[in-house]
Design an enzyme around this catalytic site. Structure first.
Site, short mmCIF file in Angstrom:
data_model
loop_
_atom_site.label_atom_id
_atom_site.label_comp_id
_atom_site.label_asym_id
_atom_site.label_seq_id
_atom_site.Cartn_x
_atom_site.Cartn_y
_atom_site.Cartn_z
N SER A 1 -9.73 1.69 2.90
CA SER A 1 -8.84 2.48 2.06
C SER A 1 -7.80 1.63 1.32
O SER A 1 -7.21 2.09 0.36
CB SER A 1 -8.10 3.51 2.91
OG SER A 1 -7.27 2.86 3.86
N LYS B 1 0.85 -1.20 0.00
CA LYS B 1 0.00 0.00 0.00
C LYS B 1 0.88 1.24 0.00
O LYS B 1 1.93 1.27 0.65
CB LYS B 1 -0.91 -0.03 1.24
CG LYS B 1 -2.00 1.04 1.26
CD LYS B 1 -2.87 0.90 2.51
CE LYS B 1 -3.95 1.96 2.57
NZ LYS B 1 -4.79 1.82 3.78
N SER C 1 -10.01 -0.64 7.10
CA SER C 1 -9.45 -0.41 5.77
C SER C 1 -8.81 -1.62 5.09
O SER C 1 -8.46 -1.54 3.92
CB SER C 1 -8.41 0.72 5.82
OG SER C 1 -9.05 1.96 5.83
#
EC number: 6.3.5.7
Lengths: 520, 510
Positions: free
Chosen positions: A133, A56, A157
């Site tokens: 996210s 990420k 997330s």
């Protein structure tokens, strides 16, 4: 081994080249280094030799930009690897690229990204959200770009995108995986999480990165980890998914997670009855602080965000946008201008909310009140789990063996909690206009219900694993755009006591196995 | 000059503003003398080092970096708290203080707003016979240093200082004059140096003061206070307080009111100026730091700190007086001692007092202190050197004193050896050096008597006028003759014996 690594590298690269454009899961792809010879992992244990990994974009990589999907940091390459990345590289994993996400991890649809939204790879033509996210991480795994991805989970997330994309997503106990190198959104809630195809795969990655790191002051010390594992061994269900019999496994069903407004996802009842028929006990439990937990989460996460993101002001970090020539700007205006222009709407909103919560007049009523709620949420969980909370066990300063110093089990508590990971399958992506104006977040009831499912475990720092409830048959026909609503992925979450990560994996494997049995 | 006079004035200073009462409280920021910064492993720096050479990713607040508390800083702050007799809290915690400024890399300073390390305490001011209460002691980070280049209109940021540990020591508003404030700061400075927690160097910026001043008419409640920020010398602090007092008095006399403000000090104009009013006071949005767990101390840890505490100045003074030194001796020794280098991480470097203590082991303290203050320090001073330059080891100095005491070397010879050692430092034994220099006293016996007789005769014939005067009983002139004999003998004969022989000769010759 060398040859197979190169082959593996080529196979992911081809997949990325053909499909990333429409899915938008990766926002940076590792340069082709296969000609440079084998990685430095040769001398190390190489437990994950050949594992392809997406990271990420809010996790630091020294060789790839780390933008947090923000315009403000679009040019930032850290001088170091995050500890989790370093450990995985040392174990033989290769980082294939950086995964798209909501800006600084704030969002649940992965629409708040400077790089545009991630499209759910389950059926790209349907243009549904991958969740957020960590949407890019979940989508990269689901699209077959990589074996595993690192995400971060502050309030759901990792679990939410895992549920939407039909992959396994694990948020460990807070303090188990080092946050060194993770760009903070809310320090007391942020966890590095793992997304993979299988529970076993998630555990393999977790095992490598679940190391105490002296550089993370919030890392659980080794003796506390040992105390937690010892408590699980002593008090919790000790079976395996390979046992035909689940006798003794007590699964809690939290009533607040099944409100009347919500119809449980198809398959959940079947799963529960299968588990029961194998011998597991289903125990209805109540977590009364859940309702208040959401407000507390939004106050605390925003307050910490306003602090953690203070350095991104265009003077110290981030691209500076000078005020228009001719305008007389105070020092404060100079900072405000860059932040207003370069930070996205969701990030600005949370910074403002958090700054208010910390202001002198509001601090007691908001921040401190939220902390009190947070401690009630923890107590709620401690009251239902059979395994005592190792963080709350009496400090063992005086005893020579802190591991044996475990408080009595909470009988008749449950081993784990089980509930849907999301209130439904992935929603359609909002139009560009809706994203700009913020319209997409106005279905407030849905938002509220969704947060109910993931936020409490974040507040309490508990391990939570989302396992697909309706996995697609292997190599399903991805070009088929005629997918019924009921076929879109949805996950089920297994939540355990703090430090019971291994137990959560074990129960997760049971769920994974039962779900497969249900299909066949 | 005016300031010097103020400093020497008796404690009755209120004559400057009769009818008015002044209330002063001080916040001192003292840099912790630790090898490494408060939350990173970066070495701390001095002003002489090139900018931005002591910076780690954490110090520069790189995204993804995290703090790690340096326990040595805690130990040194504990020493301070113990020296100030504060209540040390077994549980304290760190908070973030937020503001936007380029010298604060992360956008917040880590401090201890809500639960400081220690509260309460007292600092006695022996010279004034009074004391000042301490409100609290907290740990916090220093900021980077920013300097403005007016010509190029550029701000320069030097991160060397960023993240260095500070102790914020807050006094109660117990001081009533600029002189008391000055004495408080000087005494605190000496205390911090004595326990090794800070070098307290105001010129170098490792100790800085914010001063709160309020003024009221006698018999009325305290006035509105103003804070004067960042005073970096005791002299300027006194001028700033006095100037602020006059400003308040003028305002009140003119029928106005003092408004609560934060003010700066203009050194050239010797007056304070407004930085911001209470209304403009920033909201620092204090928040418990979610990265740093509470600082939990055990009583055992505090006990260890207590046991390893160096002697405090008051105790040192009492002890030295107790072994028979004069006030004057003690003043000299302690003044020299206070100038010693402060070691990193609480390491106690040997100063004049420790040197004296070691020398006085098994020797007459009065003899030792005379050798130290009159001869050693005197010689160093005449060479423009401080005590830290002293190349003579305790063993050598001790041997020298012993040789003189035993008569093996005369007092004059001993002084020559000392000068020689200062000019030619060596680790050779003092006896050997005295021998090589031919400075060993001649042993009593026929030969020595003969030689002494010869030197005395030479002296008398070389200085006939003086001999005549001495013969008539002029003591001072006799000493001149003794000096001549000393010179002839290179200090190897005993002065008293010489005097006897000379007197005898002069009387005989009469």
């Amino acid at each position: 081994m060398h040859v197979s690594r190169v082959l593996a590298a080529e196979s992911w690269r081809a997949a990325v080249e053909s499909r990333n454009k429409c899915i938008n899961a990766l926002i940076a792809v590792a340069p082709n280094t296969s000609t440079h010879g084998p990685s430095t992992s040769q001398t190390k244990s190489a437990k994950l030799e050949g594992l392809s990994l997406a990271v990420k974009d809010n996790i630091a990589t020294r060789d790839l930009r780390t933008t947090c999907a923000s315009r403000l940091l679009s040019d930032y390459t850290p001088p170091f690897d995050a500890t989790a990345v370093r450990l995985l590289r040392d174990a033989g994993a290769s980082v294939i690229g950086k995964a798209n996400c909501d800006e600084f991890g704030m969002g649940s649809l992965n629409t708040h990204s400077a790089f545009g939204p991630v499209v759910n790879p389950y059926d790209p033509n349907a243009r549904r959200s991958a969740g957020g996210s960590s949407g890019g991480s979940a989508a990269a795994v689901a699209a077959g770009f990589c074996d595993a991805a690192l995400g971060t989970d502050t309030g759901g997330s990792v679990r939410l995108p895992a549920s939407y994309c039909g992959v396994v997503g694990f948020k460990p106990s807070y303090g188990i995986i080092s946050r060194w190198g993770v760009v903070s959104f809310a320090d007391s809630l942020d966890c590095v999480g793992v997304l993979t195809h299988t529970v076993k795969g998630a555990q393999a990655v977790f095992d490598v990165i679940a190391q105490h790191d002296p550089r993370d002051p919030t890392a659980a010390p080794t003796h506390v980890r040992k105390r937690a594992s010892a408590a699980v061994r002593k008090h919790a269900w000790g079976g395996e998914h390979t046992d035909g019999d689940l006798k003794g496994l007590r699964i809690g069903i939290p009533q607040e997670y099944f409100p009347a407004e919500l119809s449980p996802p198809p398959g959940l009842h079947t799963l529960l009855s299968h588990l029961q028929s194998h011998g597991a006990s289903l125990v209805p439990v109540s977590l009364p602080a859940t309702r208040a937990a959401l407000s507390a989460y939004y106050v605390l996460a925003s307050a910490e965000a306003s602090s953690d993101l203070a350095r991104f002001d265009g003077v110290r970090y981030g691209q500076h946008v000078p005020p228009a020539p001719g305008t007389t700007a105070s020092t404060a205006d100079v900072y405000a201008h860059t932040r207003s222009v370069m930070l996205g709407r969701e990030v600005r909103k949370r910074i403002l909310l958090g700054s208010f919560a910390l202001s002198a007049g509001a601090f007691d009523n908001y921040y401190l009140q939220a902390q009190r709620v947070r401690s009630r949420v923890r107590s709620d969980f401690d009251a239902v789990f059979r395994v005592p909370n190792a963080l709350r066990a009496p400090p063992a300063a005086s005893t020579s063996n802190p591991i044996t110093d475990i408080v009595a089990p909470n009988e008749p508590g449950v081993d784990v909690l089980l509930h849907p990971s999301a209130i439904g399958p992935a929603p359609p992506l909002p139009s560009l206009e809706e994203t700009e104006t913020g319209k997409e977040r106005e279905e407030s009831l849905d938002t509220y219900l969704q947060d109910v499912l993931t936020v409490p475990a974040s507040l309490a720092g508990l391990p939570a694993l989302s396992v697909p409830l309706n996995p697609r048959s292997p190599h399903g026909d991805e070009t088929n755009s005629d997918i019924g609503e009921g076929e879109w992925p949805v996950g089920v979450s297994v939540v355990g006591q703090w430090g019971a990560d291994e137990l959560v994996f074990r129960v997760g494997k049971v769920v994974e196995k039962v779900v497969r049995e249900m299909k066949s | 000059m005016a300031v010097l006079q103020l400093q020497l004035a008796p404690p009755m200073f209120a004559y400057r503003w009769p009818g008015w009462e002044v209330v002063v409280g001080i916040e001192v920021h003292a840099q912790i003398k630790s090898r490494r910064k408060l939350f990173s492993e970066t070495l701390t720096s001095t002003l002489s080092e090139a900018p931005n050479t002591h910076v780690s990713p954490y110090d520069a607040a790189f995204p993804g970096t995290l703090p790690r508390l340096n326990p040595t800083c805690v130990k040194l702050a504990l020493r301070t708290a113990l020296a100030l007799q504060s209540d040390i809290h077994l549980r304290s915690a760190f908070d973030r203080k937020h503001y936007f400024y380029a010298d604060l890399p992360s956008g917040y300073q880590i401090t201890q707003q809500y639960s400081p390390l220690a509260t309460g305490g007292v600092l006695e001011l022996p010279n004034l016979g009074t004391s000042v209460r301490v409100k609290q002691i907290q740990l916090e980070q220093d900021t980077a240093k920013s300097t403005f280049d007016r010509r190029r209109k550029l701000s320069h940021i030097d991160l060397n200082r960023a993240g260095t540990g500070l102790m914020e020591i807050v006094s109660e508003p117990d001081m009533r004059s600029p002189e008391q404030a000055a004495e408080y700061v000087r005494t605190l400075q000496a205390l911090l140096r004595a326990v090794g927690s800070s070098d307290g160097n105001m010129e170098q910026g490792s100790m800085r003061c914010d001063v709160n001043v309020s003024v009221n008419r006698q018999g009325e409640p305290p006035g509105t206070r103003c804070e004067i920020k960042n005073l970096n010398s005791v002299k300027f602090m006194m001028i700033a307080i006095a100037s602020e007092v006059y400003r308040h008095i003028d305002l009140i006399d003119a029928g106005g009111t003092v408004s609560q403000e934060t003010r700066g000090f203009d050194e050239d104009r010797a007056e304070t100026f407004r930085l911001r009013s209470k209304e403009d006071a920033p909201d620092y949005r204090y928040m418990p730091d979610p990265n740093l767990p509470p600082l939990l101390l055990t009583s055992k840890f505090i006990d260890i700190a207590r046991q390893s505490m160096p002697e405090l100045p008051r105790a040192t003074r009492a002890r030295l007086l107790d072994v028979g030194l004069t006030e004057n001796n003690v003043d000299v020794l302690m003044a020299v001692d206070s100038g010693r280098d402060i070691g990193f991480d609480g390491e106690m470097k040997q100063g004049a007092v420790a040197y004296f203590d070691a020398l006085a082991e098994g020797r007459d303290p009065k003899v030792v202190v005379n050798w130290m203050t009159h001869e050693l320090l005197g010689q160093l001073m005449s060479r423009n050197q401080t005590f830290s330059h002293n190349p003579i080891s305790v063993a050598q100095m001790g041997e020298l004193i012993d040789l003189v005491q035993a008569g093996t070397v005369t007092g004059t010879g001993g002084k020559s050896v000392l000068r020689h050692l200062l000019d030619n430092p060596s680790s050779t034994s003092v006896h050997t050096i005295a021998e090589q220099l031919g400075l060993l006293a001649l042993e009593a016996g026929e030969e020595t008597d003969k030689a002494l007789n010869d030197w005395c005769k030479q002296a008398i014939s070389a200085l006939p006028k003086e001999a005549e005067a001495a013969r008539k009983g002029n003591e001072r002139v006799l000493n001149k003759l003794v000096g001549r004999v000393m010179k002839l003998s290179q200090g190897r004969v005993d002065a008293i014996r010489t005097k006897e022989v000379l007197s005898g000769m002069l009387v005989q010759g009469k």
